[in-house]
Design a protein around this motif. Sequence first.
Motif, short mmCIF file in Angstrom:
data_model
loop_
_atom_site.label_atom_id
_atom_site.label_comp_id
_atom_site.label_asym_id
_atom_site.label_seq_id
_atom_site.Cartn_x
_atom_site.Cartn_y
_atom_site.Cartn_z
N ARG A 330 1.10 -1.24 -0.25
CA ARG A 330 -0.11 0.10 0.22
C ARG A 330 0.72 1.71 -0.02
O ARG A 330 0.46 2.20 -0.94
CB ARG A 330 -0.95 -0.04 1.02
N VAL A 331 1.62 1.36 0.57
CA VAL A 331 2.54 2.63 1.30
C VAL A 331 3.42 3.06 0.02
O VAL A 331 3.65 4.01 -0.38
CB VAL A 331 3.84 2.30 2.54
N PRO A 332 3.98 1.66 -0.10
CA PRO A 332 5.11 2.00 -1.60
C PRO A 332 4.01 2.72 -2.71
O PRO A 332 4.25 3.37 -3.42
CB PRO A 332 5.82 0.11 -1.75
N LEU A 333 3.03 1.86 -3.30
CA LEU A 333 2.17 2.34 -4.54
C LEU A 333 1.46 3.60 -4.25
O LEU A 333 1.67 4.48 -4.72
CB LEU A 333 1.22 0.88 -4.57
N ALA A 334 0.78 3.96 -2.86
CA ALA A 334 0.99 5.44 -3.01
C ALA A 334 1.73 6.37 -3.19
O ALA A 334 1.33 7.04 -3.82
CB ALA A 334 -0.37 5.30 -1.37
N GLY A 335 2.84 5.94 -2.60
CA GLY A 335 3.81 7.05 -3.31
C GLY A 335 4.27 7.01 -4.17
O GLY A 335 4.75 7.77 -4.38
N GLY A 336 4.12 6.23 -4.93
CA GLY A 336 5.58 5.92 -6.47
C GLY A 336 4.50 6.15 -6.53
O GLY A 336 4.68 7.57 -7.56
N MET A 337 2.38 6.66 -7.48
CA MET A 337 1.79 6.92 -7.28
C MET A 337 2.04 8.47 -7.59
O MET A 337 1.33 9.56 -8.47
CB MET A 337 0.59 6.86 -7.62
N ALA A 338 2.37 8.74 -6.15
CA ALA A 338 2.27 10.41 -5.63
C ALA A 338 3.40 11.14 -5.85
O ALA A 338 3.13 12.11 -6.81
CB ALA A 338 1.95 10.26 -4.63
N LEU A 339 4.37 10.45 -6.42
CA LEU A 339 5.74 11.01 -6.80
C LEU A 339 6.03 10.91 -8.65
O LEU A 339 5.73 11.80 -9.13
CB LEU A 339 7.25 10.32 -6.42
N THR A 340 4.82 10.21 -8.79
CA THR A 340 4.53 9.79 -10.75
C THR A 340 3.00 11.42 -10.91
O THR A 340 3.42 12.11 -12.18
CB THR A 340 2.95 8.73 -11.11
N ALA A 341 2.66 11.72 -9.94
CA ALA A 341 1.62 12.85 -10.02
C ALA A 341 2.18 14.21 -10.06
O ALA A 341 2.83 15.28 -10.81
CB ALA A 341 0.38 12.47 -9.20
N LEU A 342 3.45 14.21 -9.09
CA LEU A 342 4.33 14.92 -9.33
C LEU A 342 4.80 15.11 -9.72
O LEU A 342 5.86 16.57 -10.43
CB LEU A 342 5.37 14.95 -7.71
N ALA A 343 6.04 14.09 -10.58
CA ALA A 343 6.95 14.23 -12.36
C ALA A 343 5.85 15.08 -13.07
O ALA A 343 5.97 16.12 -13.82
CB ALA A 343 7.16 13.17 -12.03
N MET A 344 4.50 14.63 -13.36
CA MET A 344 3.42 14.85 -14.28
C MET A 344 3.13 16.52 -14.05
O MET A 344 3.57 17.22 -15.46
CB MET A 344 2.37 13.87 -14.19
N GLY A 369 8.57 7.40 -9.00
CA GLY A 369 7.74 6.47 -9.43
C GLY A 369 6.68 5.79 -10.07
O GLY A 369 6.31 4.87 -9.04
N LEU A 370 7.02 5.35 -11.00
CA LEU A 370 6.63 4.53 -11.74
C LEU A 370 6.94 3.48 -11.63
O LEU A 370 6.54 2.03 -11.16
CB LEU A 370 7.30 4.60 -12.96
N ALA A 371 8.62 2.77 -10.87
CA ALA A 371 9.11 1.78 -10.71
C ALA A 371 8.25 0.94 -9.37
O ALA A 371 7.67 -0.31 -9.93
CB ALA A 371 11.02 1.52 -9.76
N PRO A 372 8.15 1.60 -7.89
CA PRO A 372 7.13 0.72 -7.33
C PRO A 372 5.81 -0.02 -7.38
O PRO A 372 5.17 -0.88 -7.44
CB PRO A 372 7.06 1.80 -6.02
N VAL A 373 5.18 1.19 -9.06
CA VAL A 373 3.50 0.51 -9.22
C VAL A 373 4.17 -0.77 -10.04
O VAL A 373 2.64 -1.11 -10.56
CB VAL A 373 2.71 1.87 -9.98
N VAL A 491 -2.92 11.05 -9.29
CA VAL A 491 -4.11 11.34 -8.01
C VAL A 491 -5.09 9.96 -7.54
O VAL A 491 -5.37 9.83 -6.49
CB VAL A 491 -4.45 12.79 -7.80
N VAL A 492 -5.37 10.30 -8.51
CA VAL A 492 -6.89 9.19 -8.29
C VAL A 492 -6.53 8.13 -7.93
O VAL A 492 -6.58 7.31 -7.58
CB VAL A 492 -7.97 8.98 -9.61
N ALA A 493 -4.88 7.49 -8.87
CA ALA A 493 -4.01 6.06 -8.44
C ALA A 493 -3.67 5.91 -7.36
O ALA A 493 -4.21 4.91 -6.57
CB ALA A 493 -2.36 6.22 -9.59
N VAL A 494 -3.45 7.59 -6.44
CA VAL A 494 -2.78 7.38 -5.31
C VAL A 494 -3.94 6.35 -4.41
O VAL A 494 -3.95 5.93 -3.42
CB VAL A 494 -2.64 8.38 -5.00
N LEU A 495 -5.23 6.42 -4.26
CA LEU A 495 -7.13 6.74 -3.49
C LEU A 495 -6.57 4.91 -4.19
O LEU A 495 -7.71 4.51 -2.94
CB LEU A 495 -7.46 7.66 -4.13
N VAL A 496 -6.12 4.81 -4.97
CA VAL A 496 -6.46 3.12 -5.52
C VAL A 496 -5.75 2.76 -5.24
O VAL A 496 -5.77 1.37 -4.27
CB VAL A 496 -6.63 2.89 -7.16
#
Length: 515
Positions: A330-344, A369-373, A491-496
Amino acid sequence: MGLRGRPWLTLFTVAAGVMMVALDGTIVAIANPAIQKDLGASFSEVQWITNGYFLALAVSLITAGKLGDRFGHRQTFLIGVIGFAAASGAIGLSASIPLVVGFRVLQGLFGALLMPAALGLLRATFPAERLNMAIGIWGMVIGASTAGGPILGGVLVEHVNWQSVFFINVPVGILAVVLGVLILLDHRAENAPRSFDIPGIALLSTAVFCLVWALIKAPPSQWGWGDPKTLGFLAVSVLGFAGFAYWETKVAEPLIPLALFRSVALSAGVVLMVLMAIAFMGGLFFVTFYLQNVHGMSPINAGLNLLPLTGMMIVGSPLAGVMITKFGPRVPLAGGMALTALAMYGMSTLQRDTGSAVMALWFALLGLGLAPVMVGATEVIVGNAPMELSGVAGGLQQAAMQIGGSLGTAVLGAVMASKVDSDLAANWTSAGLPPLTAAQEAQASEAVQVGVPPVAPGTPDAIAAKITDVAHNTFISGMSAASLVAAGVAVVAVLVAFLTKKGENAGAGAGAVHI
């Protein structure tokens, strides 16, 4: 024990096969102009070189996973590698576009055989505590191959020829087959499927084909989103998925038991893979145009500027595997998508004169960000599926990624087109350029959407410079809008990501039957 069945050697073997498939998803884009020129192909014919491959791959993945579950992942993997390498060699020897497209479709079909089989072999070979690390390295190979395709393609096309882009798969395929024969150990669950759901395969294949085809044709430069043909294919796709879902509740041994989706974690993993691919593939699509057409880089230099993205995926994927094993997904996935959102979001701030250092920062953050996802969503999908459905789960994971990539390119392309259409006329007029007719404006808009200034031959230098400024500034505004949409998807993916959990069946590989 010898070599056969050793986990890390198994990983090395399947990585060689997977690398070919992932590489061919992006390497061919660099070769397409050379193929078009050499074989005298039209633009639509060249599009089929890419579309035929992706369609065959996306449509076949889940069915191919079922074949692995039924007949064994070792055999399925070896057939996939042999077929993929042979089709690659045949493309290099082809002297016409129909032959190239036909063999590209075969490439996609054989690639679909080996991708889920690779995951099934890893699932059955690695103990639960090491599975995430193995999937991490597997994800690293896919990510690095996908992002590295333009670099290798640029080098080969520039210094050898376009045929070498395909010939390179032949020695890699031979190596993978030799290693596979010596190392891979077949595994089958005791309750592996014994029959095939032919109507289910037909319904699902039709639904996926119509969906991906509609997404390919939806951009305004082709049919457009509101075109009856686009809407018709989407409607058939919806009906196909509905019919498939109904049929699966009636058949004794379904292609995809719908009970699989009672696992909230597995369903969330599939959705997460789609959302990740929208941001990744869609974002990467525009970045290549930005680097080559706005910054004026050669394909090789554009690829080199993407090395921070590739590098961070290579570094981040195994680290993500360790983190997910230790802390759960959960935390690595949410963190990864948060980093992806910041990068985009960061990529939405890029300008015409942005330096390589700033670009590298955002590209590296995207890779991190993509790696853990890539790793975590794969483990969530495959680890939450029963062992006897590991091939189907692997196909589901890959199909989600392919559909997400098509969706990302189509949706973000529509955002780009809309922004360019709304801004171009005003920017053109404010630059003091002569007014365009409706037909000229439509042609100019298509060129600007990929960062190309619509400068007619013989245009005076001063006017050409103004047109270039307008085109590049308008492209930047469109890319910025598309990047912000991609950031919103992330950002939506962070919630998922918070709906995921560690695979309940990850340790089931030890119970597989060795053949």
